[in-house]
Design an enzyme around this catalytic site. Sequence first.
Site, PDB file in Angstrom:
ATOM      1  N   ASP A   1      58.914 -76.067  24.829  1.00 32.12           N
ATOM      2  CA  ASP A   1      57.510 -75.776  25.151  1.00 32.12           C
ATOM      3  C   ASP A   1      56.307 -76.345  23.732  1.00 32.12           C
ATOM      4  O   ASP A   1      55.463 -76.535  24.199  1.00 32.12           O
ATOM      5  CB  ASP A   1      57.522 -74.342  25.157  1.00 32.12           C
TER       6      ASP A   1
ATOM      7  N   LYS B   1      57.629 -81.747  25.641  1.00 35.07           N
ATOM      8  CA  LYS B   1      58.437 -83.438  26.210  1.00 35.07           C
ATOM      9  C   LYS B   1      57.999 -83.427  27.056  1.00 35.07           C
ATOM     10  O   LYS B   1      57.607 -84.516  28.130  1.00 35.07           O
ATOM     11  CB  LYS B   1      59.756 -83.037  25.589  1.00 35.07           C
TER      12      LYS B   1
ATOM     13  N   HIS C   1      67.052 -77.307  25.882  1.00 30.71           N
ATOM     14  CA  HIS C   1      67.238 -77.561  24.473  1.00 30.71           C
ATOM     15  C   HIS C   1      69.196 -77.957  24.263  1.00 30.71           C
ATOM     16  O   HIS C   1      69.745 -79.096  24.312  1.00 30.71           O
ATOM     17  CB  HIS C   1      67.430 -76.605  23.136  1.00 30.71           C
TER      18      HIS C   1
HETATM   19  P1  GDP Z   1      59.280 -79.006  26.800  1.00 30.52           P
HETATM   20  O1  GDP Z   1      59.975 -77.923  27.433  1.00 30.52           O
HETATM   21  O2  GDP Z   1      59.100 -79.598  25.190  1.00 30.52           O
HETATM   22  O3  GDP Z   1      59.312 -80.198  27.215  1.00 30.52           O
HETATM   23  O4  GDP Z   1      57.290 -78.462  27.253  1.00 30.52           O
HETATM   24  P2  GDP Z   1      56.330 -78.903  28.602  1.00 30.52           P
HETATM   25  O5  GDP Z   1      56.323 -79.986  28.467  1.00 30.52           O
HETATM   26  O6  GDP Z   1      57.311 -78.035  29.491  1.00 30.52           O
HETATM   27  O7  GDP Z   1      55.309 -77.840  27.754  1.00 30.52           O
HETATM   28  C1  GDP Z   1      55.678 -76.776  27.539  1.00 30.52           C
HETATM   29  C2  GDP Z   1      53.902 -75.937  27.982  1.00 30.52           C
HETATM   30  O8  GDP Z   1      52.624 -76.045  27.033  1.00 30.52           O
HETATM   31  C3  GDP Z   1      52.977 -76.008  29.616  1.00 30.52           C
HETATM   32  O9  GDP Z   1      52.401 -74.661  29.743  1.00 30.52           O
HETATM   33  C4  GDP Z   1      52.197 -77.282  29.276  1.00 30.52           C
HETATM   34  O10 GDP Z   1      51.644 -76.882  30.188  1.00 30.52           O
HETATM   35  C5  GDP Z   1      51.916 -76.729  28.094  1.00 30.52           C
HETATM   36  N1  GDP Z   1      51.425 -77.635  27.247  1.00 30.52           N
HETATM   37  C6  GDP Z   1      52.113 -79.177  27.047  1.00 30.52           C
HETATM   38  N2  GDP Z   1      51.184 -80.135  26.565  1.00 30.52           N
HETATM   39  C7  GDP Z   1      49.950 -79.458  26.586  1.00 30.52           C
HETATM   40  C8  GDP Z   1      48.912 -79.758  25.799  1.00 30.52           C
HETATM   41  O11 GDP Z   1      48.811 -80.872  24.926  1.00 30.52           O
HETATM   42  N3  GDP Z   1      47.693 -78.811  25.136  1.00 30.52           N
HETATM   43  C9  GDP Z   1      47.904 -77.840  26.091  1.00 30.52           C
HETATM   44  N4  GDP Z   1      47.424 -76.734  26.100  1.00 30.52           N
HETATM   45  N5  GDP Z   1      49.376 -77.297  26.944  1.00 30.52           N
HETATM   46  C10 GDP Z   1      49.778 -78.030  27.193  1.00 30.52           C
END
Ligand code: GDP
Length: 405
Positions: A16, A19, A79
């Site tokens: 989250d 990435k 993960h």
């Molecule tokens: P991952 O699990 O690392 O791949 O994370 P995700 O790309 O799925 O992002 C997780 C959540 O964080 C999602 O709901 C995204 O929309 C949100 N998110 C990602 N980048 C940003 C950002 O720069 N700002 C905000 N406010 N939310 C973000």
Amino acid sequence: NSEKTHINVGTIGHVDHGKTTLTAAITKVLQKDGLAKFVSYDEIDKAPEEKARGITINAAHVGYTTKKRHYAHTDCPGHADFIKNMISGASQMDGAILVVAATDGQMPQTREHLLLAKQVGVQKIVVYVNKADLVDKEVLELVEIEVRELLDEFGFDSEKSPFVCGSALKALNGEDTEIGEKSIRKLLDVLDEYIPVPERDFMSPFMVPIDNMFLVPGRGTVVVGTIFRGIVKKNAVSELVGFDTKIKTSIGDLQVFKKSVPEAKAGENVGILLRNIKVKDIERGMLLCEMNSVKLSNRFTASVYFLSKSEGGRSKPITGKYIQQLFSKTWSIACRVDLDAGVEMIMPGEHGKVYLTLLCKMVMTPGQCFTIRENKITVATGIITETLPEVVITKNLGKLELSNA
Ligand code: GDP
């Protein structure tokens, strides 16, 4: 542009932290410049499952081009997928983009991913401090200090590693601001600058894993293989190493594409005429090495992932004194797996640090991948992290008294 240098990268970091959003944002920004095809968040998140060595990994492979290079970028939505991807060596990264959400700072998976990246030999880390839209400047600065300390702790260059702050989400939504699209352009510039072109290792003592050997009438013993590292020269005094033995020899002739050459370099496939050695003394999987340049051992540490039952793995946990056949490159040797001190078991579907004891001495280099099979079925995949001093073993691995740690 196929003439551009090819580099492998990937996103790592806590769940989250952004990435997948970042991966999609990179392609969005580059599409504007005509350098990539936009790959949406959903396409990456729902990447088709792929099979690597009997393990199912969910990973998206996204390709894009910058002004200078072509990148193959791996993003593992989960993960568990990330762990499997790294431990099986499924996609070897020349550098990784560590995504840290400024709202959280470092988290357990941030640490775990950095540790694994280090273990599998990722050399360079570029940090994207994400979700900059949700915090103020002081927080961004504190996160940077914290993450630099973390890089230092895991042995990465904490001073030189570039940091970029931004909002992957704003960039993905097309906002042309400092923390939006501009942060993605900045990230791509630092990738171009900081991640070096992977180079073949011409400096280390030479090493040639033997793929095959023949008796050539009128000439003698010839071995064939691809030079793993270094430069092989005609007449070099060498040794053939592996399976408990070291045999001294020298290089009588060296051929590349059936033509004699005075030397050949890492990456080249060679035929080598060896002096003072018989074909029957050579086994596939042995290594031809510069004299006294490698150490044979029967003891190693490794990171191992045990396949879950649904992946075709075991139904019972590993508890130590686990003896099975270990496979790597072209060979296999009986092996005993012992757990790290204080660890009682590793469940199928989990990973951990283990100690390996091989029934005979071999050369294994950190980063080398292997599998463990039970009755021809892959139950584990792993990567060597360290060579330990050898232990004296009888022909019974089960009776060994070993103290770990
Ligand atoms: P991952 O699990 O690392 O791949 O994370 P995700 O790309 O799925 O992002 C997780 C959540 O964080 C999602 O709901 C995204 O929309 C949100 N998110 C990602 N980048 C940003 C950002 O720069 N700002 C905000 N406010 N939310 C973000």
